[in-house]
Design a protein around this motif. Structure first.
Motif, PDB file in Angstrom:
ATOM      1  N   ALA A  31       0.830  -1.202   0.000  1.00 15.24           N
ATOM      2  CA  ALA A  31       0.000   0.000   0.000  1.00 15.24           C
ATOM      3  C   ALA A  31       0.866   1.254   0.000  1.00 15.24           C
ATOM      4  CB  ALA A  31      -0.933   0.001   1.209  1.00 15.24           C
ATOM      5  N   ILE A  32       1.968   1.226   0.768  1.00 16.02           N
ATOM      6  CA  ILE A  32       2.882   2.373   0.804  1.00 16.02           C
ATOM      7  C   ILE A  32       3.522   2.569  -0.567  1.00 16.02           C
ATOM      8  CG2 ILE A  32       4.959   3.335   1.859  1.00 16.02           C
ATOM      9  CD1 ILE A  32       2.520   3.206   3.711  1.00 16.02           C
ATOM     10  N   SER A  33       3.962   1.473  -1.190  1.00 14.59           N
ATOM     11  CA  SER A  33       4.570   1.559  -2.525  1.00 14.59           C
ATOM     12  C   SER A  33       3.573   2.091  -3.548  1.00 14.59           C
ATOM     13  CB  SER A  33       5.082   0.181  -2.952  1.00 14.59           C
ATOM     14  OG  SER A  33       6.097  -0.279  -2.078  1.00 14.59           O
ATOM     15  N   SER A  34       2.306   1.654  -3.433  1.00 18.66           N
ATOM     16  CA  SER A  34       1.280   2.101  -4.371  1.00 18.66           C
ATOM     17  C   SER A  34       1.016   3.600  -4.215  1.00 18.66           C
ATOM     18  CB  SER A  34      -0.020   1.311  -4.135  1.00 18.66           C
ATOM     19  OG  SER A  34      -1.053   1.780  -4.970  1.00 18.66           O
ATOM     20  N   ARG A  35       0.966   4.071  -2.978  1.00 21.41           N
ATOM     21  CA  ARG A  35       0.747   5.502  -2.742  1.00 21.41           C
ATOM     22  C   ARG A  35       1.908   6.335  -3.286  1.00 21.41           C
ATOM     23  NH1 ARG A  35      -1.299   5.164   3.589  1.00 21.41           N
ATOM     24  NH2 ARG A  35      -3.070   3.762   3.205  1.00 21.41           N
ATOM     25  N   LEU A  36       3.144   5.847  -3.064  1.00 20.52           N
ATOM     26  CA  LEU A  36       4.308   6.569  -3.577  1.00 20.52           C
ATOM     27  C   LEU A  36       4.273   6.634  -5.103  1.00 20.52           C
ATOM     28  CD1 LEU A  36       7.046   7.960  -3.283  1.00 20.52           C
ATOM     29  CD2 LEU A  36       8.107   5.672  -3.187  1.00 20.52           C
ATOM     30  N   ALA A  37       3.941   5.503  -5.725  1.00 23.50           N
ATOM     31  CA  ALA A  37       3.866   5.476  -7.192  1.00 23.50           C
ATOM     32  C   ALA A  37       2.806   6.454  -7.706  1.00 23.50           C
ATOM     33  CB  ALA A  37       3.548   4.060  -7.667  1.00 23.50           C
ATOM     34  N   ALA A  38       1.680   6.548  -7.002  1.00 25.36           N
ATOM     35  CA  ALA A  38       0.613   7.463  -7.415  1.00 25.36           C
ATOM     36  C   ALA A  38       1.083   8.914  -7.306  1.00 25.36           C
ATOM     37  CB  ALA A  38      -0.624   7.234  -6.553  1.00 25.36           C
ATOM     38  N   ILE A  39       1.816   9.213  -6.248  1.00 26.11           N
ATOM     39  CA  ILE A  39       2.337  10.582  -6.074  1.00 26.11           C
ATOM     40  C   ILE A  39       3.330  10.906  -7.181  1.00 26.11           C
ATOM     41  CG2 ILE A  39       3.667  12.103  -4.554  1.00 26.11           C
ATOM     42  CD1 ILE A  39       2.596  10.448  -2.192  1.00 26.11           C
ATOM     43  N   GLU A  40       4.225   9.972  -7.475  1.00 27.92           N
ATOM     44  CA  GLU A  40       5.231  10.213  -8.507  1.00 27.92           C
ATOM     45  C   GLU A  40       4.577  10.392  -9.879  1.00 27.92           C
ATOM     46  OE1 GLU A  40       9.330   8.218  -6.819  1.00 27.92           O
ATOM     47  OE2 GLU A  40       7.909   6.889  -7.843  1.00 27.92           O
ATOM     48  N   ARG A  41       3.521   9.620 -10.147  1.00 30.60           N
ATOM     49  CA  ARG A  41       2.811   9.791 -11.424  1.00 30.60           C
ATOM     50  C   ARG A  41       2.181  11.183 -11.494  1.00 30.60           C
ATOM     51  NH1 ARG A  41       1.034   4.479 -10.506  1.00 30.60           N
ATOM     52  NH2 ARG A  41      -0.971   5.278  -9.728  1.00 30.60           N
ATOM     53  N   GLU A  42       1.571  11.601 -10.391  1.00 30.19           N
ATOM     54  CA  GLU A  42       0.897  12.900 -10.387  1.00 30.19           C
ATOM     55  C   GLU A  42       1.897  14.043 -10.471  1.00 30.19           C
ATOM     56  OE1 GLU A  42      -2.581  15.242  -7.848  1.00 30.19           O
ATOM     57  OE2 GLU A  42      -2.288  13.072  -7.671  1.00 30.19           O
ATOM     58  N   MET A  43       3.068  13.864  -9.856  1.00 33.97           N
ATOM     59  CA  MET A  43       4.085  14.914  -9.871  1.00 33.97           C
ATOM     60  C   MET A  43       4.932  14.873 -11.141  1.00 33.97           C
ATOM     61  SD  MET A  43       3.703  16.801  -7.310  1.00 33.97           S
ATOM     62  CE  MET A  43       2.591  16.762  -5.908  1.00 33.97           C
ATOM     63  N   GLY A  44       4.837  13.778 -11.883  1.00 37.44           N
ATOM     64  CA  GLY A  44       5.534  13.681 -13.155  1.00 37.44           C
ATOM     65  C   GLY A  44       7.011  13.412 -13.065  1.00 37.44           C
ATOM     66  N   GLY A  45       7.464  12.740 -12.009  1.00 37.91           N
ATOM     67  CA  GLY A  45       8.890  12.422 -11.909  1.00 37.91           C
ATOM     68  C   GLY A  45       9.196  11.621 -10.658  1.00 37.91           C
ATOM     69  N   ARG A  46      10.423  11.108 -10.613  1.00 33.08           N
ATOM     70  CA  ARG A  46      10.846  10.299  -9.471  1.00 33.08           C
ATOM     71  C   ARG A  46      11.125  11.196  -8.271  1.00 33.08           C
ATOM     72  NH1 ARG A  46      15.257   5.597 -10.039  1.00 33.08           N
ATOM     73  NH2 ARG A  46      13.403   4.689 -11.015  1.00 33.08           N
ATOM     74  N   LEU A  47      10.623  10.781  -7.114  1.00 36.14           N
ATOM     75  CA  LEU A  47      10.812  11.545  -5.882  1.00 36.14           C
ATOM     76  C   LEU A  47      11.749  10.851  -4.897  1.00 36.14           C
ATOM     77  CD1 LEU A  47       7.100  12.624  -5.219  1.00 36.14           C
ATOM     78  CD2 LEU A  47       8.868  13.822  -6.536  1.00 36.14           C
ATOM     79  N   VAL A  48      11.959   9.541  -5.115  1.00 37.51           N
ATOM     80  CA  VAL A  48      12.767   8.744  -4.179  1.00 37.51           C
ATOM     81  C   VAL A  48      13.773   7.913  -4.956  1.00 37.51           C
ATOM     82  CG1 VAL A  48      12.722   6.860  -2.498  1.00 37.51           C
ATOM     83  CG2 VAL A  48      10.947   8.628  -2.423  1.00 37.51           C
ATOM     84  N   ASN A  49      15.017   7.906  -4.487  1.00 36.46           N
ATOM     85  CA  ASN A  49      16.036   6.979  -4.982  1.00 36.46           C
ATOM     86  C   ASN A  49      16.123   5.812  -4.021  1.00 36.46           C
ATOM     87  OD1 ASN A  49      16.932   8.630  -7.205  1.00 36.46           O
ATOM     88  ND2 ASN A  49      18.002   9.922  -5.724  1.00 36.46           N
ATOM     89  N   ARG A  50      15.946   4.613  -4.514  1.00 38.67           N
ATOM     90  CA  ARG A  50      15.983   3.463  -3.632  1.00 38.67           C
ATOM     91  C   ARG A  50      16.580   2.272  -4.365  1.00 38.67           C
ATOM     92  NH1 ARG A  50      10.792   4.587  -5.190  1.00 38.67           N
ATOM     93  NH2 ARG A  50       9.521   2.887  -6.063  1.00 38.67           N
ATOM     94  N   GLY A  51      17.122   1.369  -3.549  1.00 36.72           N
ATOM     95  CA  GLY A  51      17.760   0.182  -4.103  1.00 36.72           C
ATOM     96  C   GLY A  51      19.063  -0.097  -3.401  1.00 36.72           C
ATOM     97  N   ASP A  52      19.427  -1.391  -3.268  1.00 38.98           N
ATOM     98  CA  ASP A  52      20.662  -1.808  -2.602  1.00 38.98           C
ATOM     99  C   ASP A  52      20.725  -1.264  -1.181  1.00 38.98           C
ATOM    100  OD1 ASP A  52      21.507  -3.094  -4.923  1.00 38.98           O
ATOM    101  OD2 ASP A  52      22.437  -1.249  -5.697  1.00 38.98           O
ATOM    102  N   GLY A  53      19.576  -1.259  -0.483  1.00 38.53           N
ATOM    103  CA  GLY A  53      19.530  -0.771   0.888  1.00 38.53           C
ATOM    104  C   GLY A  53      19.641   0.732   1.016  1.00 38.53           C
ATOM    105  N   ARG A  54      19.549   1.450  -0.099  1.00 34.56           N
ATOM    106  CA  ARG A  54      19.707   2.909  -0.096  1.00 34.56           C
ATOM    107  C   ARG A  54      18.343   3.566  -0.261  1.00 34.56           C
ATOM    108  NH1 ARG A  54      20.831   6.529  -4.424  1.00 34.56           N
ATOM    109  NH2 ARG A  54      20.625   4.731  -5.798  1.00 34.56           N
ATOM    110  N   PHE A  55      18.125   4.648   0.506  1.00 35.22           N
ATOM    111  CA  PHE A  55      16.877   5.394   0.402  1.00 35.22           C
ATOM    112  C   PHE A  55      17.194   6.870   0.578  1.00 35.22           C
ATOM    113  CE2 PHE A  55      13.154   7.601   1.619  1.00 35.22           C
ATOM    114  CZ  PHE A  55      12.058   6.903   1.147  1.00 35.22           C
ATOM    115  N   THR A  56      17.012   7.658  -0.484  1.00 31.36           N
ATOM    116  CA  THR A  56      17.210   9.103  -0.412  1.00 31.36           C
ATOM    117  C   THR A  56      16.139   9.792  -1.238  1.00 31.36           C
ATOM    118  OG1 THR A  56      18.723   9.110  -2.311  1.00 31.36           O
ATOM    119  CG2 THR A  56      19.718   8.932  -0.108  1.00 31.36           C
ATOM    120  N   LEU A  57      15.855  11.035  -0.895  1.00 29.34           N
ATOM    121  CA  LEU A  57      14.931  11.834  -1.686  1.00 29.34           C
ATOM    122  C   LEU A  57      15.688  12.496  -2.829  1.00 29.34           C
ATOM    123  CD1 LEU A  57      12.798  13.651   1.049  1.00 29.34           C
ATOM    124  CD2 LEU A  57      12.266  11.542  -0.174  1.00 29.34           C
TER     125      LEU A  57
END
Length: 306
Positions: A31-57
């Motif tokens: 549900a959290i991932s779905s909400r983030l994806a919806a926000i990114e679609r509405e904002m028109g771009g990536r808002l979070v960098n994630r992967g390999d244990g890394r999380f940054t805005l």
């Protein structure tokens, strides 16, 4: 844009962890991932960098975070204005504090908050510094008072007060007329907080720096239990002087004169900066006033504002 999506993004940015965010918001990681994806679609771009244990805005994510925090804070302020104290009473204030704070000026803060916000519910947790800091990072507290700041993004910290520390013990165990060296102290039974706790990390260097070995060491995770053990003559301890002033006046404990003073203990307050901003800001202001009033009312030098 739904408010639940804005709140999800703010909490996710603070926690930097999908699982902890889902737990705090009582939902699932998908549900959290779905909400983030919806926000990114509405904002028109990536808002979070994630992967390999890394999380940054991303840079855009930082801008979105600031706007979402402002919107949510404005809505909170509006609700409080329209509903008054009744709104605040529905959502409790979650405070955390170590023993030395809960036994000194924290009761004054709680009383002042109840007068300022009639009907406010307060949930108080008294624990050690590490559990309090960990709980704050998980979103379990609104404001904590302990020995370490919460340095993560989304939190603010300040120096709440400073406690004078004194070595003390039962008059049946110590000689109040003697001046104790560090080595002489090391020969006494010593009651300390648990190993690797912040208070213990203050005690250990005190002896190690003088190449003295405190071999008769008992650890305990409660200030109140340490004081009772000291009264019963089981050992001496370094504690905030203001927490034992009654015992000193009654003669149950005596302070030791020492050749090397024990360092003062600074209390750090940390609070969430993203949600309920106006309300939490008022609580922080009252906390500062309560600490200052307490410092002004006790013997000089026992506790002060840095």
């Amino acid at each position: 844009m739904r408010l639940v999506d804005m709140k999800t993004f703010v909490v996710l940015a603070r926690n930097r962890h999908f699982g902890r965010t889902a737990q705090e918001l009582n939902t699932t990681q998908p549900a959290i991932s779905s909400r983030l994806a919806a926000i990114e679609r509405e904002m028109g771009g990536r808002l979070v960098n994630r992967g390999d244990g890394r999380f940054t805005l991303t840079a855009d994510g930082e801008r979105v975070l600031r706007h979402f925090e402002a919107v949510l804070s404005g809505i909170d302020s509006l609700k409080e204005t329209l509903a008054g104290a009744d709104h605040r009473s529905q959502e409790p204030l979650r405070l955390g504090a170590i023993d030395s704070v809960s036994s000194t000026w924290l009761p004054q803060l709680i009383d002042a908050l109840h007068q300022q916000f009639p009907g406010l519910k307060i949930e108080l947790t008294v624990d050690g510094t590490k559990p309090l800091v960990a709980g704050m990072r998980k979103g379990e507290f609104d404001l904590i008072f302990c020995l370490h700041p919460v340095l993560d993004e989304g939190f603010r910290s300040y120096s709440a007060c400073v406690f004078q520390m004194s070595w003390a013990g039962s008059p049946t165990l110590i000689d109040p007329e003697r001046v104790y060296s560090v080595r002489a102290l090391a020969d006494l039974p010593i009651i300390s907080f648990p190993k690797n706790s912040p208070p213990y990390q203050m005690v250990a260097p005190y002896f190690h720096d003088e190449q003295a070995l405190a071999s008769k060491l008992t650890s305990c995770n409660s200030l109140f239990a340490i004081i009772n053990l000291m009264i019963d003559g089981f050992g001496v301890g370094a504690v905030p002087t203001v927490t034992i002033w009654r015992e000193l006046e009654m003669g149950l404990l005596k302070t030791l004169s020492v050749t090397k003073r024990f360092p003062a203990m600074q209390i750090i307050a940390s609070y969430q900066a993203g949600l309920r901003q106006d309300f939490i800001a008022q609580v922080v202001r009252q906390a500062k006033r309560s600490a200052a009033d307490y410092c002004a009312g006790v013997a000089p030098g026992m506790v002060w504002i840095d």
